[in-house]
Design a protein around this motif. Structure first.
Motif, PDB file in Angstrom:
ATOM      1  N   GLU A 100       0.349  -1.472   0.334  1.00 20.01           N
ATOM      2  CA  GLU A 100       0.101   0.004   0.100  1.00 20.01           C
ATOM      3  C   GLU A 100       0.731   0.924  -0.320  1.00 20.01           C
ATOM      4  O   GLU A 100       1.898   1.165   0.365  1.00 20.01           O
ATOM      5  CB  GLU A 100      -0.880   0.083   1.495  1.00 20.01           C
ATOM      6  CG  GLU A 100      -0.092  -0.050   2.996  1.00 20.01           C
ATOM      7  CD  GLU A 100      -1.801   0.082   3.446  1.00 20.01           C
ATOM      8  OE1 GLU A 100      -2.658  -0.147   3.236  1.00 20.01           O
ATOM      9  OE2 GLU A 100      -0.918   0.984   4.767  1.00 20.01           O
ATOM     10  N   PHE A 101       0.232   2.161  -0.121  1.00 16.77           N
ATOM     11  CA  PHE A 101       0.556   3.539  -0.614  1.00 16.77           C
ATOM     12  C   PHE A 101      -0.529   5.387  -0.553  1.00 16.77           C
ATOM     13  O   PHE A 101      -1.135   5.000  -0.560  1.00 16.77           O
ATOM     14  CB  PHE A 101       1.556   3.607  -1.750  1.00 16.77           C
ATOM     15  CG  PHE A 101       3.371   4.176  -1.439  1.00 16.77           C
ATOM     16  CD1 PHE A 101       4.270   3.390  -0.984  1.00 16.77           C
ATOM     17  CD2 PHE A 101       2.736   5.994  -2.349  1.00 16.77           C
ATOM     18  CE1 PHE A 101       5.008   4.334  -1.538  1.00 16.77           C
ATOM     19  CE2 PHE A 101       4.743   6.420  -2.534  1.00 16.77           C
ATOM     20  CZ  PHE A 101       5.667   6.070  -1.536  1.00 16.77           C
ATOM     21  N   LEU A 102       0.447   5.781   0.408  1.00 16.80           N
ATOM     22  CA  LEU A 102      -1.092   7.413   0.435  1.00 16.80           C
ATOM     23  C   LEU A 102       0.012   8.179  -0.897  1.00 16.80           C
ATOM     24  O   LEU A 102       0.343   8.461  -0.362  1.00 16.80           O
ATOM     25  CB  LEU A 102      -0.489   7.267   2.101  1.00 16.80           C
ATOM     26  CG  LEU A 102      -1.280   6.530   3.024  1.00 16.80           C
ATOM     27  CD1 LEU A 102      -0.243   6.923   4.551  1.00 16.80           C
ATOM     28  CD2 LEU A 102      -2.276   6.398   3.055  1.00 16.80           C
ATOM     29  N   ALA A 120      -8.565   7.749   3.080  1.00 17.03           N
ATOM     30  CA  ALA A 120      -7.263   7.592   4.518  1.00 17.03           C
ATOM     31  C   ALA A 120      -7.034   9.386   4.613  1.00 17.03           C
ATOM     32  O   ALA A 120      -7.063   9.703   4.280  1.00 17.03           O
ATOM     33  CB  ALA A 120      -5.596   7.261   3.554  1.00 17.03           C
ATOM     34  N   THR A 122      -5.921  11.355   7.677  1.00 17.15           N
ATOM     35  CA  THR A 122      -5.097  12.210   8.557  1.00 17.15           C
ATOM     36  C   THR A 122      -5.363  11.246   9.657  1.00 17.15           C
ATOM     37  O   THR A 122      -6.237  11.992   9.992  1.00 17.15           O
ATOM     38  CB  THR A 122      -4.196  13.434   8.313  1.00 17.15           C
ATOM     39  OG1 THR A 122      -5.382  13.832   9.182  1.00 17.15           O
ATOM     40  CG2 THR A 122      -3.783  13.181   7.377  1.00 17.15           C
ATOM     41  N   LYS A 123      -4.371  11.107  11.265  1.00 12.89           N
ATOM     42  CA  LYS A 123      -4.658  10.682  12.388  1.00 12.89           C
ATOM     43  C   LYS A 123      -4.509  11.709  12.986  1.00 12.89           C
ATOM     44  O   LYS A 123      -5.063  11.488  13.755  1.00 12.89           O
ATOM     45  CB  LYS A 123      -3.937   9.539  12.118  1.00 12.89           C
ATOM     46  CG  LYS A 123      -3.719   8.162  11.178  1.00 12.89           C
ATOM     47  CD  LYS A 123      -2.490   7.378  11.865  1.00 12.89           C
ATOM     48  CE  LYS A 123      -1.949   6.365  10.979  1.00 12.89           C
ATOM     49  NZ  LYS A 123      -1.492   4.873  11.438  1.00 12.89           N
ATOM     50  N   ARG A 139      -6.114   5.788  -0.194  1.00 12.99           N
ATOM     51  CA  ARG A 139      -4.796   4.701  -0.067  1.00 12.99           C
ATOM     52  C   ARG A 139      -4.876   4.035  -1.388  1.00 12.99           C
ATOM     53  O   ARG A 139      -5.549   3.063  -1.693  1.00 12.99           O
ATOM     54  CB  ARG A 139      -5.311   4.054   1.450  1.00 12.99           C
ATOM     55  CG  ARG A 139      -4.290   2.827   1.778  1.00 12.99           C
ATOM     56  CD  ARG A 139      -5.023   2.550   2.608  1.00 12.99           C
ATOM     57  NE  ARG A 139      -4.943   3.221   4.113  1.00 12.99           N
ATOM     58  CZ  ARG A 139      -4.148   3.740   5.117  1.00 12.99           C
ATOM     59  NH1 ARG A 139      -3.462   3.049   5.358  1.00 12.99           N
ATOM     60  NH2 ARG A 139      -5.024   4.822   5.640  1.00 12.99           N
ATOM     61  N   GLN A 141      -3.859   0.305  -2.434  1.00 11.30           N
ATOM     62  CA  GLN A 141      -3.649  -1.101  -2.502  1.00 11.30           C
ATOM     63  C   GLN A 141      -3.875  -2.187  -2.617  1.00 11.30           C
ATOM     64  O   GLN A 141      -4.031  -2.162  -4.022  1.00 11.30           O
ATOM     65  CB  GLN A 141      -4.853  -1.574  -0.873  1.00 11.30           C
ATOM     66  CG  GLN A 141      -4.011  -0.787   0.551  1.00 11.30           C
ATOM     67  CD  GLN A 141      -5.682  -0.637   1.821  1.00 11.30           C
ATOM     68  OE1 GLN A 141      -6.687  -1.386   1.131  1.00 11.30           O
ATOM     69  NE2 GLN A 141      -5.310  -1.385   2.980  1.00 11.30           N
ATOM     70  N   SER A 176       5.143   6.514   2.053  1.00 13.86           N
ATOM     71  CA  SER A 176       4.880   5.447   2.181  1.00 13.86           C
ATOM     72  C   SER A 176       4.114   4.847   2.895  1.00 13.86           C
ATOM     73  O   SER A 176       3.786   6.349   4.272  1.00 13.86           O
ATOM     74  CB  SER A 176       6.170   3.989   2.680  1.00 13.86           C
ATOM     75  OG  SER A 176       7.279   4.433   2.138  1.00 13.86           O
ATOM     76  N   SER A 177       3.130   4.451   4.000  1.00 15.41           N
ATOM     77  CA  SER A 177       2.368   4.489   5.119  1.00 15.41           C
ATOM     78  C   SER A 177       2.418   3.902   6.195  1.00 15.41           C
ATOM     79  O   SER A 177       2.448   4.265   7.432  1.00 15.41           O
ATOM     80  CB  SER A 177       1.446   3.013   4.650  1.00 15.41           C
ATOM     81  OG  SER A 177       2.130   1.537   4.205  1.00 15.41           O
ATOM     82  N   SER A 178       4.369   3.432   5.980  1.00 12.94           N
ATOM     83  CA  SER A 178       4.833   3.111   7.098  1.00 12.94           C
ATOM     84  C   SER A 178       5.743   4.807   7.878  1.00 12.94           C
ATOM     85  O   SER A 178       6.268   5.107   8.881  1.00 12.94           O
ATOM     86  CB  SER A 178       6.453   2.949   7.383  1.00 12.94           C
ATOM     87  OG  SER A 178       6.947   2.715   5.985  1.00 12.94           O
ATOM     88  N   TYR A 181       3.033  11.053   9.395  1.00 13.39           N
ATOM     89  CA  TYR A 181       2.252  12.133   9.425  1.00 13.39           C
ATOM     90  C   TYR A 181       1.685  12.868  10.117  1.00 13.39           C
ATOM     91  O   TYR A 181       0.609  12.753  10.755  1.00 13.39           O
ATOM     92  CB  TYR A 181       1.832  11.763   7.632  1.00 13.39           C
ATOM     93  CG  TYR A 181       0.722  13.298   7.262  1.00 13.39           C
ATOM     94  CD1 TYR A 181       1.353  13.397   6.058  1.00 13.39           C
ATOM     95  CD2 TYR A 181      -0.536  13.559   7.278  1.00 13.39           C
ATOM     96  CE1 TYR A 181       1.163  14.761   5.845  1.00 13.39           C
ATOM     97  CE2 TYR A 181      -0.651  14.835   6.674  1.00 13.39           C
ATOM     98  CZ  TYR A 181      -0.328  15.131   5.757  1.00 13.39           C
ATOM     99  OH  TYR A 181      -0.850  16.133   5.169  1.00 13.39           O
TER     100      TYR A 181
END
Length: 239
Positions: A100-102, A120, A122-123, A139, A141, A176-178, A181
């Protein structure tokens, strides 16, 4: 699994991606981006997952519909998609990027059939209220190729764990989702009033990959329309 498509990117600053499909393979694309297709390519426009999926795409700034191009023939066939603004196309091998990638809400161009395109948010609360262009993300996937578009020159950064990079929210294309942000308020009253860089920056913390664009479409339009607005204002003042 996503279809294992082959592709070639043409051009330097106004790019087009040509995708070659085996019989039975397909690619899904944003509405209005197809430039040409060979005879055996069959086009079908739909909501790509149903009514709710269509509404979610509208939230991200994309079209309510999505178009699928499938090779219905018995030999390989090609279809081409062009970026919607001056800039470049970035190929993302999702299988090599952790599945996956944002990306920014208007960056998606096309992807191999089988790729899921989701909303997606933001958190962080600060990013939600003040992130502007970076608030609502997409997102992507899957395990195939996806293609996103960006304006101007593209810079690729590979952040180590804990490494921090601060980016103008409009210049952030994909990551990257890792990567963690968040949004930071610009420090310094002079910077806020006279810096000309906006009020907020995206804080990206590694590990992971980050793509940055030098000229987002919103900035390009501002540079084009500003002289026109000034000219209109001067003409209005002459009345």
């Amino acid at each position: 699994m996503a279809d294992a498509i082959d592709y070639k990117i043409y051009g330097a600053d106004l790019q087009l991606v040509e995708i070659e499909l085996d019989p039975g393979e397909g690619v899904q694309a944003e509405v209005g981006t197809m430039t040409y297709m060979e005879e055996d390519i069959e086009m079908q426009t739909g909501m790509g997952g149903g009514l709710f999926s269509g509404f979610k795409r509208m939230v991200t700034g994309e079209s309510f519909f999505i178009t699928t191009f499938a090779n219905g023939g018995k030999k390989r066939a090609k279809v081409g998609f062009a970026a919607t603004s001056p800039g470049q196309i970035i190929p993302l091998n999702l299988a090599a990027l952790g599945g996956e990638f944002l990306c920014q809400k208007d960056a998606f161009l096309c992807a191999a059939s089988g790729t899921e395109i989701k909303v997606a948010f933001t958190k962080r609360l600060g990013a939600g209220f003040f992130g502007g262009e970076g608030f609502i993300l997409q997102r992507l996937q899957g395990d195939g190729f996806a293609f996103v578009q960006a304006g101007g020159a593209i810079v690729e950064k590979n952040l180590a764990r804990g490494e921090v990079l601060k980016v103008d929210t409009g210049c952030l294309v994909a990551f990257s989702s890792s990567v963690d942000y968040d949004i930071q308020f610009m420090k310094g009253i002079k910077n806020l009033l006279f810096g000309g860089e906006g009020l907020f920056l995206a804080k990206m913390t590694g590990p992971g990959k980050v793509y940055i664009q030098s000229l987002p479409f919103s900035r390009l339009m501002a540079r084009i329309t500003s002289p026109l607005q000034n000219q209109i204002a001067r003409l209005g003042g002459d009345d």
